[in-house]
Structure formats: C-alpha cells, structure tokens
Design a protein around this motif. Sequence first.
Motif, PDB file in Angstrom:
ATOM      1  N   VAL A 292      61.325  -2.657  12.323  1.00 39.66           N
ATOM      2  CA  VAL A 292      60.300  -3.072  13.289  1.00 39.66           C
ATOM      3  C   VAL A 292      59.915  -1.908  14.195  1.00 39.66           C
ATOM      4  CG1 VAL A 292      59.765  -4.667  15.169  1.00 39.66           C
ATOM      5  CG2 VAL A 292      61.088  -5.461  13.200  1.00 39.66           C
ATOM      6  N   LEU A 295      57.675   0.386  12.272  1.00 39.08           N
ATOM      7  CA  LEU A 295      56.336  -0.197  12.158  1.00 39.08           C
ATOM      8  C   LEU A 295      55.554  -0.014  13.455  1.00 39.08           C
ATOM      9  CD1 LEU A 295      57.157  -3.505  10.236  1.00 39.08           C
ATOM     10  CD2 LEU A 295      55.899  -1.526   9.336  1.00 39.08           C
ATOM     11  N   PRO A 300      54.913   4.037   7.412  1.00 41.00           N
ATOM     12  CA  PRO A 300      55.200   3.234   6.220  1.00 41.00           C
ATOM     13  C   PRO A 300      56.711   3.037   6.110  1.00 41.00           C
ATOM     14  CG  PRO A 300      54.663   5.479   5.591  1.00 41.00           C
ATOM     15  CD  PRO A 300      54.448   5.396   7.069  1.00 41.00           C
ATOM     16  N   VAL A 301      57.109   1.850   5.691  1.00 45.51           N
ATOM     17  CA  VAL A 301      58.527   1.499   5.654  1.00 45.51           C
ATOM     18  C   VAL A 301      58.881   0.943   4.284  1.00 45.51           C
ATOM     19  CG1 VAL A 301      60.312  -0.013   6.603  1.00 45.51           C
ATOM     20  CG2 VAL A 301      58.628   1.022   8.128  1.00 45.51           C
ATOM     21  N   VAL A 309      60.837  -8.897   8.701  1.00 37.60           N
ATOM     22  CA  VAL A 309      59.588  -8.850   7.942  1.00 37.60           C
ATOM     23  C   VAL A 309      59.450 -10.083   7.064  1.00 37.60           C
ATOM     24  CG1 VAL A 309      58.356  -7.633   6.104  1.00 37.60           C
ATOM     25  CG2 VAL A 309      59.390  -6.345   7.973  1.00 37.60           C
ATOM     26  N   ALA A 317      53.089  -7.601   8.395  1.00 39.43           N
ATOM     27  CA  ALA A 317      53.779  -6.311   8.500  1.00 39.43           C
ATOM     28  C   ALA A 317      53.184  -5.338   7.501  1.00 39.43           C
ATOM     29  CB  ALA A 317      55.277  -6.480   8.272  1.00 39.43           C
ATOM     30  N   SER A 318      51.909  -5.016   7.695  1.00 43.68           N
ATOM     31  CA  SER A 318      51.272  -4.063   6.799  1.00 43.68           C
ATOM     32  C   SER A 318      52.007  -2.729   6.909  1.00 43.68           C
ATOM     33  CB  SER A 318      49.800  -3.878   7.180  1.00 43.68           C
ATOM     34  OG  SER A 318      49.679  -3.438   8.522  1.00 43.68           O
ATOM     35  N   GLY A 319      52.239  -2.126   5.780  1.00 43.12           N
ATOM     36  CA  GLY A 319      52.977  -0.865   5.758  1.00 43.12           C
ATOM     37  C   GLY A 319      54.415  -1.018   5.356  1.00 43.12           C
ATOM     38  N   ALA A 320      54.934  -2.251   5.309  1.00 45.26           N
ATOM     39  CA  ALA A 320      56.324  -2.485   4.913  1.00 45.26           C
ATOM     40  C   ALA A 320      56.367  -2.986   3.475  1.00 45.26           C
ATOM     41  CB  ALA A 320      56.979  -3.496   5.841  1.00 45.26           C
ATOM     42  N   ALA A 347      50.280   0.200  15.423  1.00 42.39           N
ATOM     43  CA  ALA A 347      51.294  -0.834  15.225  1.00 42.39           C
ATOM     44  C   ALA A 347      50.667  -2.084  14.602  1.00 42.39           C
ATOM     45  CB  ALA A 347      51.946  -1.188  16.550  1.00 42.39           C
ATOM     46  N   PRO A 348      51.261  -2.639  13.547  1.00 36.52           N
ATOM     47  CA  PRO A 348      50.745  -3.874  12.956  1.00 36.52           C
ATOM     48  C   PRO A 348      51.127  -5.090  13.805  1.00 36.52           C
ATOM     49  CG  PRO A 348      52.744  -3.219  11.834  1.00 36.52           C
ATOM     50  CD  PRO A 348      52.452  -2.133  12.836  1.00 36.52           C
ATOM     51  N   ALA A 351      54.892  -5.786  14.838  1.00 39.14           N
ATOM     52  CA  ALA A 351      55.524  -5.112  15.970  1.00 39.14           C
ATOM     53  C   ALA A 351      55.252  -5.861  17.266  1.00 39.14           C
ATOM     54  CB  ALA A 351      55.016  -3.678  16.067  1.00 39.14           C
TER      55      ALA A 351
END
Length: 377
Positions: A292, A295, A300-301, A309, A317-320, A347-348, A351
């Motif tokens: 978190v 993010l 990117p995670v 998530v 949680a875009s990017g995870a 931050a999406p 977060a």
Amino acid sequence: MKALHVITGLGIGGAEQQLRLLVRHLPVDCDVVTLTNPGAVADGLAADGVRVTHLGIQGNRDLAALPRLVRLIRGGRYDLVHTHLYRACVYGRIAARLAGVRAVVATEHSLGDSQMEGRRLTAGVRALYLASERLGSSTVAVSPTVAERLRRWGVPGPRIEVVPNGIDVARFRFDPALRESTRRRLGLPQGAYVVGGVGRLTAGKRFEVLIRALAQLPDDVWLLLVGGGPEENVLRRTAQHEGVADRVLFTGERPNTGGPQGSPELDLPSLIGAMDALASPCAEEAFGLAVVEALAAGLPVLYVSCPAVDDLPPGAASGARRVQGGADSFVRALRQVRAEGPRPRSAPDAAHHYSIARSADRLMDIYTAATLGVTSA
C-alpha cells in the motif's frame, strides 16, 4: 478518554510503526507500555510526547511481570486498554481485567494461515490465544482476510471488528528531487532500475526469491532491501553465491513515521521514492502494508500475497499485480513492468482507501462501543 496501549516490543516493525501512527491520529490521551525491546519506535513515540514505559519482561514465562502490569494499569486509571501482538495480548488482557478495566480491545496484526508473528500455530498457541481473547471486549483484524482466519481459529464472529492498517498518504507522495538525492546518497548508478523489497528480513518474507531473480536480470537492475532482521546474513550469503552482491543494497531498519520529507534521515518514504518497482514475495501476509505504501508513491507493485489489495474491488489498486511462483515468475513480471516504461507517480484509490485518518475514526467507534458497553453493563 484515557487509553493504554500494550505492545510486545517497539523495534521497527509494521505493527509497531502502525501503533505510533495511530496514536498521532486518535483523539484520545494515550500512554504506551512495551513488554520488551524499547527500540527506535519507543524513541519516536517519546519524541511525539507520548509516555512510554518498558515493563522489562524476561521471556514468555515471566509471570512476575503480570502484577507489575496490573499495578501500572490500575495506577493510570485508564478507561480502556488496547493490546497489540501475541504476547502483549495475552498479558495485557489478563492484567487489564485484574486491574478492573473491562473495556479491552486487541488488534491482531500478523495472523497467517500457518504462523503468527513467526511462531507456528500449534494447539498450545491457539488455546492460550483463545482463552485470553475471551477476556477482551473485541478483537480487531487488520483485514477481512485476517478476520476470516480468526473465525476459523475459533474467535466468535460478533467479537471481530475490521480496522485496516492505515498510512499517511501525503508522506509517500512522489518527489522527483528527493528521489534523485536519495539515489545519489545510496550510490546508485545513473539510470539503474531499482527493485525494492520492504519488510523484516525473516524467512517468511522470502526475500531470497528476489535475489535469485536479480541474478537472471540485466546488470543495470539493482535490489534495494529495506529492513533488518535475523536473515540478513543469510541473504548476504545468497547474494554472494548468486554473484549479485554488488547489486544488492541493505539499508537496515528505517522509520516510516519520521520527520518531514527531505529530512537528512533516509526514511521509508524517501527510499520507496528511489525505487522503480516494489516486489513482495511473501506468501502469507496479514495485510501487506509495504504494498500500500508503494502504491501511494505511484510505484508498480508485484506481490504474491496482499489482502489489502485482494479485499478491494477490481481496479482499485491499479499498478498492483499478483505473481504466482518463485524467482522465474518475478523475472518475467519485472521484465514486463520495465518494458511498459515509467507510469505516472500518482496514488491510486487503494492508497486513499487506507488513509490513517479513516482507520483512526473506525477505531474510535470501537473504543466508544467498548466503554459504553462497560457503562451499561
């Protein structure tokens, strides 16, 4: 309202730093007792103006510590006792009831499917936990996933409340100037692609997976491991064996609730800002706080397990992205993320969903219910 927080230790760890952040945001007069290890987070709490007492417990069976804790609770005239982590929950619940405090809340930070805080979930551990749990008012789970584990363990559903871990989103906001200065201080080459891992260096976090993945990635990829713990020497030897020791940086323990951004301290927000991606290979998380936080910094995670998530609606949680498997799976995922190029460092929704202010508000509702329940009983 006057509350006492009882925690097993105050070295740098997720639960410990979460406590400090919560105390900052709770509209309650709070004191803190640590059973052992009054470390860096104890110093931070004291700097915040919080009274911290070290109980000095000597091992798991130091029953002489119990009357000391009872006297401290009774002398403080607390309205509520809030316990954190296994040993503190056992000792704290018993001591609170002996001291005459009936409003007792406990937070379960680290319950996995097969372990709790690194200890195996034996029948004895479970029996002691459940026996002491009945002495409290309610048990707080840091995620719906942990709440379900508690129910399977035998904690009655109506006694379980969910209050997610929270973060100070603003502290993780991306700062390009801070990123460059932090990378220079770390000695990273210009243009290095930095994969980060954040957490206690324990076997359960599986950071050796990232070291083995690094050995299969180009020479301009570096690994930044943020945290301390008993597996550090093992991980260093693994890096030597894989031939990548010169591309793995160990920062040691770093606070995530320190001074303002740009301070001389290389704290967690500045180190996350220096990364290009975060990888979380732990297979059994209770929440996934580092995910978190990354993010919130717009990273990117890649993660194996992250209830924070998975408990959210799709797309929040875009990017995870979930990664299943070991080092080879992380190699493929990291190659893909890098090939996609830099993403906006914003931050999406996830977060903001986990804002510490929201968590503190929810916890206050539980405190109020616990104290009102005592009054009406």
